[in-house]
Design a protein around this motif. Sequence first.
Motif, PDB file in Angstrom:
ATOM      1  N   ARG A   1       0.739  -1.162  -0.142  1.00 51.42           N
ATOM      2  CA  ARG A   1       0.114  -0.142   0.007  1.00 51.42           C
ATOM      3  C   ARG A   1       0.780   1.151   0.111  1.00 51.42           C
ATOM      4  O   ARG A   1       0.324   2.239  -0.562  1.00 51.42           O
TER       5      ARG A   1
ATOM      6  N   ASN B   1     -10.350 -14.344  -1.848  1.00 46.73           N
ATOM      7  CA  ASN B   1     -10.144 -13.112  -1.126  1.00 46.73           C
ATOM      8  C   ASN B   1      -8.798 -12.620  -0.990  1.00 46.73           C
ATOM      9  O   ASN B   1      -8.832 -11.368  -0.734  1.00 46.73           O
TER      10      ASN B   1
ATOM     11  N   LEU C   1      -7.462 -11.140  -4.019  1.00 42.35           N
ATOM     12  CA  LEU C   1      -8.045  -9.779  -4.498  1.00 42.35           C
ATOM     13  C   LEU C   1      -7.688  -8.567  -3.545  1.00 42.35           C
ATOM     14  O   LEU C   1      -7.348  -7.596  -4.029  1.00 42.35           O
ATOM     15  N   LEU C   2      -7.337  -8.924  -2.398  1.00 38.17           N
ATOM     16  CA  LEU C   2      -7.028  -7.817  -1.367  1.00 38.17           C
ATOM     17  C   LEU C   2      -5.569  -7.397  -1.752  1.00 38.17           C
ATOM     18  O   LEU C   2      -5.529  -6.243  -1.732  1.00 38.17           O
TER      19      LEU C   2
ATOM     20  N   ASP D   1      -6.027  -5.396  -5.059  1.00 37.03           N
ATOM     21  CA  ASP D   1      -6.967  -3.925  -4.556  1.00 37.03           C
ATOM     22  C   ASP D   1      -5.718  -3.099  -4.034  1.00 37.03           C
ATOM     23  O   ASP D   1      -6.005  -1.834  -4.315  1.00 37.03           O
TER      24      ASP D   1
ATOM     25  N   ALA E   1     -10.401 -10.685 -10.815  1.00 39.12           N
ATOM     26  CA  ALA E   1      -9.314  -9.455 -10.615  1.00 39.12           C
ATOM     27  C   ALA E   1      -9.196  -8.400 -11.731  1.00 39.12           C
ATOM     28  O   ALA E   1      -8.889  -7.402 -11.568  1.00 39.12           O
TER      29      ALA E   1
ATOM     30  N   ALA F   1     -11.097  -5.508 -10.357  1.00 36.27           N
ATOM     31  CA  ALA F   1     -10.282  -4.677  -9.595  1.00 36.27           C
ATOM     32  C   ALA F   1      -9.352  -4.121 -10.301  1.00 36.27           C
ATOM     33  O   ALA F   1      -9.363  -2.591  -9.971  1.00 36.27           O
ATOM     34  N   HIS F   2      -8.846  -4.256 -11.212  1.00 35.85           N
ATOM     35  CA  HIS F   2      -7.865  -3.439 -12.166  1.00 35.85           C
ATOM     36  C   HIS F   2      -8.764  -2.466 -12.750  1.00 35.85           C
ATOM     37  O   HIS F   2      -8.120  -1.216 -12.828  1.00 35.85           O
TER      38      HIS F   2
ATOM     39  N   VAL G   1     -11.298  -0.907 -11.751  1.00 32.78           N
ATOM     40  CA  VAL G   1     -11.797   0.159 -10.630  1.00 32.78           C
ATOM     41  C   VAL G   1     -10.980   0.935 -10.268  1.00 32.78           C
ATOM     42  O   VAL G   1     -10.948   2.143 -10.423  1.00 32.78           O
ATOM     43  N   ASN G   2      -9.349   0.351 -10.231  1.00 39.41           N
ATOM     44  CA  ASN G   2      -8.312   1.206  -9.923  1.00 39.41           C
ATOM     45  C   ASN G   2      -7.798   2.039 -11.342  1.00 39.41           C
ATOM     46  O   ASN G   2      -7.547   3.397 -11.111  1.00 39.41           O
TER      47      ASN G   2
END
Length: 228
Positions: free
Chosen positions: A66, A86, A89-90, A93, A193, A196-197, A199-200
């Motif tokens: 992060r 999960n 995916l965390l 994310d 996934a 998720a990409h 969204v980013n």
Amino acid sequence: MSTRILVAEDDPKQARLVRAYLERDGHDVLTVGDGRSAIDQCRARRPDLVVLDVMMPHVDGLDVCRILRAESGVPILMLTARSTENDQLLGLDLGADDYLTKPYSPRVLAARVRALLRRSGAVATTGQPVLRVGDLEVDAGRFEVRVDGAPVQLTAKEFGILEVLAAEPGRVFTRAQLIDRAFGFDHHVLERAVDAHVVNLRRKLETDPSQPRFIQTVYGRGYRMAAQ
């Protein structure tokens, strides 16, 4: 010039093994054994790629990921004993580019590193055209993205998805097609996934991610780049 890779792994035996395989590929490898040192060395040495174990002392790998992602687009390959969907995916994310569960083959790890370096542009490519869709520019040769002339930092996999979509505006790609075209041999990538990409990507590219100008969702099918 060789590429510089930081390996953050608190198991000395495992770190030596990874280092040996990566050095065999011609990389300059630096190893650290805790999360705090990983952050410090990334800031000081600016590696081309980070191999990051999740379970580490002082600062765990998820927090390291992060922090690094907030500061740079360096490709991050996460290593972990956690294998649930999960957990994967965390990590994605938080900005990881790839995810390898233990136990793993060092040869597979080395191959994943080579793929991420190619995708990130650390291994130079030339002669590729700049893709332009409205105010969006995707320069594959330089691994650069600009929106309204302003640079945007993407991870290697975010860049891969964007490049595929920008090359054919208006065409709908399923998640499986995006995985195949953007990630090559990495067929272990989960279709969730891709979401998720995306969204980013929208968070980085769009003024209002809830009303995207560029990447559109085609419900029941996948995604497309808006024809502009």
